[in-house]
Design a protein around this motif. Structure first.
Motif, short mmCIF file in Angstrom:
data_model
loop_
_atom_site.label_atom_id
_atom_site.label_comp_id
_atom_site.label_asym_id
_atom_site.label_seq_id
_atom_site.Cartn_x
_atom_site.Cartn_y
_atom_site.Cartn_z
N UNK A 195 0.83 -1.20 0.00
CA UNK A 195 0.00 0.00 0.00
C UNK A 195 0.87 1.26 0.00
N UNK A 196 1.98 1.22 0.74
CA UNK A 196 2.90 2.35 0.74
C UNK A 196 3.51 2.54 -0.65
N UNK A 197 3.88 1.42 -1.27
CA UNK A 197 4.46 1.49 -2.62
C UNK A 197 3.49 2.09 -3.62
N UNK A 198 2.22 1.66 -3.55
CA UNK A 198 1.21 2.20 -4.46
C UNK A 198 1.06 3.71 -4.27
N UNK A 223 4.66 10.00 -7.36
CA UNK A 223 5.66 10.27 -8.40
C UNK A 223 5.01 10.38 -9.78
N UNK A 224 3.96 9.57 -10.01
CA UNK A 224 3.29 9.62 -11.31
C UNK A 224 2.64 10.96 -11.56
N UNK A 225 2.00 11.49 -10.53
CA UNK A 225 1.33 12.79 -10.71
C UNK A 225 2.34 13.92 -10.90
N UNK A 226 3.55 13.73 -10.34
CA UNK A 226 4.57 14.78 -10.48
C UNK A 226 5.42 14.60 -11.72
N UNK A 227 5.28 13.46 -12.40
CA UNK A 227 6.12 13.16 -13.57
C UNK A 227 5.60 13.88 -14.81
N UNK A 228 6.43 14.02 -15.83
CA UNK A 228 5.98 14.60 -17.10
C UNK A 228 4.83 13.79 -17.68
N UNK A 239 1.67 1.08 -10.94
CA UNK A 239 0.80 1.08 -9.77
C UNK A 239 -0.25 -0.01 -9.83
N UNK A 240 -0.83 -0.21 -11.04
CA UNK A 240 -1.83 -1.25 -11.20
C UNK A 240 -1.22 -2.64 -10.98
N UNK A 241 0.01 -2.82 -11.39
CA UNK A 241 0.65 -4.13 -11.20
C UNK A 241 0.97 -4.39 -9.73
N UNK A 242 1.34 -3.36 -9.01
CA UNK A 242 1.58 -3.53 -7.58
C UNK A 242 0.27 -3.87 -6.86
N UNK A 243 -0.83 -3.25 -7.29
CA UNK A 243 -2.13 -3.62 -6.72
C UNK A 243 -2.47 -5.07 -7.02
N UNK A 244 -2.12 -5.51 -8.23
CA UNK A 244 -2.38 -6.90 -8.60
C UNK A 244 -1.55 -7.86 -7.74
N UNK A 245 -0.30 -7.47 -7.43
CA UNK A 245 0.54 -8.29 -6.55
C UNK A 245 -0.13 -8.43 -5.18
#
Length: 351
Positions: free
Chosen positions: A163-166, A172-177, A188-194
């Motif tokens: 959950x922390x990783x997500x 970082x995704x919202x701050x990325x280009x 993020x979706x793959x970490x949720x799947x894990x």
């Protein structure tokens, strides 16, 4: 079924009287034996019984032997035996009896009714020490509880860390280009799947031996609501029993999650993704899975800014569990997963 005893036992004043021949036979049997009259009162215990309890035959007769019963087993024993006597049926019961050294030992006791011409003459029974077996069962139960407790603790820690990783990936995704945000979203979706795979592994009824189809069906339902709800359909088919160990189940769960993720990454939000999984489980062959993704060849194109790492990830997951993998999950080239042969269970030395 009524028990019959050697003809020597009938020598005396009536049928089933304990003659010298039967006593000599019973006293040399390396098994604890007993006999009651038709009222349920003890009239005989053989030498093996007396050596076990360290008491005399006179001490054991009538209801005297019951003084050696463990207090916690007294009422249960009386209830079961009384019901058997009333119905004139055989019975088997486990209870603890005090040994000559004061230690309580578990006995497996079996009694059978004695009948002659329809007349009931009491019970004849035998019992033997099963303490080692009971201790092994208790130790196994304790080990299982400890294992489940440890797995629960590990699962909760893994879930919290994921959950922390997500959350970090989302920040970082919202701050990325803009061009990189698709990759962060896919990650993020793959970490949720894990996390979902770990959840369903933890919820399996028998963690040491997991029913593959039940596990995949539960996982598929979870994946369907994790992303693009209502537009993901995962069908699991097959016949036969397919039990796998946790390592294999984990790898297969990650592979299925990746196939679903690839289908989603390759199509727009309005497109429905369908995945078909066929499980072949034969008695004389390893389990085999065939997976076909409804996204078809569209998965090769993918979405801008999202790297297509599916084949590499699937190969890595398969290698972790020694699963042979081939194909691309298309109709023309299905993804084939051949599970390793089940290793035979080696019996402990001395068994």
């Amino acid at each position: 079924m009524a028990a019959e005893i050697p003809s020597e036992a009938t020598h005396g004043s009536g049928p089933f009287d304990l003659g010298d021949g039967f006593r000599r036979f019973a006293d040399h049997v390396p098994l604890m034996m007993w006999r009651t009259d038709h009222h349920g009162r003890s009239v005989y215990h053989n030498e093996s019984w007396l050596q076990f309890t360290g008491r005399s035959l006179d001490d054991e007769l009538d209801d005297g032997w019951r003084r050696g019963l463990h207090p916690d087993d007294f009422e249960r024993h009386a209830r079961i035996v009384a019901a058997a006597f009333e119905a004139r049926i055989p019975f088997t019961i486990e209870y603890r009896l005090r040994r000559h050294d004061g230690a309580y030992r578990w006995l497996l006791d079996t009694g059978r009714p004695l009948q002659d011409g329809g007349e009931f003459h009491g019970y004849l029974g035998s019992c033997f020490d099963i303490t080692d077996r009971k201790n092994a069962e208790e130790e196994s139960a304790r080990a299982l509880i400890e294992k489940e407790t440890l797995l629960a603790e590990i699962y909760h820690r893994v879930r919290n860390n994921l959950q922390v990783m997500v959350s970090l990936i989302g920040l970082y995704g919202r701050a990325a280009p803009e061009a990189c945000r698709g990759s962060f979203d896919a990650l993020g979706q793959r970490v949720r799947a894990i996390a979902l795979v770990q959840q369903h592994l933890h919820e399996a009824p028998h963690i040491a031996s997991i029913d593959l189809r039940d596990y995949l069906r539960r996982l598929a339902s979870g994946l369907g609501s994790l992303r693009r709800p209502g537009r993901i359909g995962v069908m699991v088919e097959g016949a036969g029993t397919s039990l796998v160990e946790p390592r294999t189940a984990n790898a297969l769960g990650m592979i299925v999650a990746e196939v679903v993720a690839e289908c989603l990454d390759a199509t727009t939000e309005t497109v429905s993704c369908s995945i078909a999984i066929a499980v072949e489980a034969n008695v004389d062959a390893p389990v085999r899975l065939t997976i076909i993704s409804g996204s078809g060849e569209a998965a090769a194109a993918g979405k801008p800014g999202v790297p297509m790492l599916g084949p590499r990830l699937i190969a890595a997951y398969a290698a972790q569990a020694e699963i042979a993998v081939s194909g691309t999950a298309t109709t023309a080239d299905p993804l084939i997963l051949q599970l390793p042969e089940v290793r035979p269970v080696t019996a402990p030395s001395g068994s």
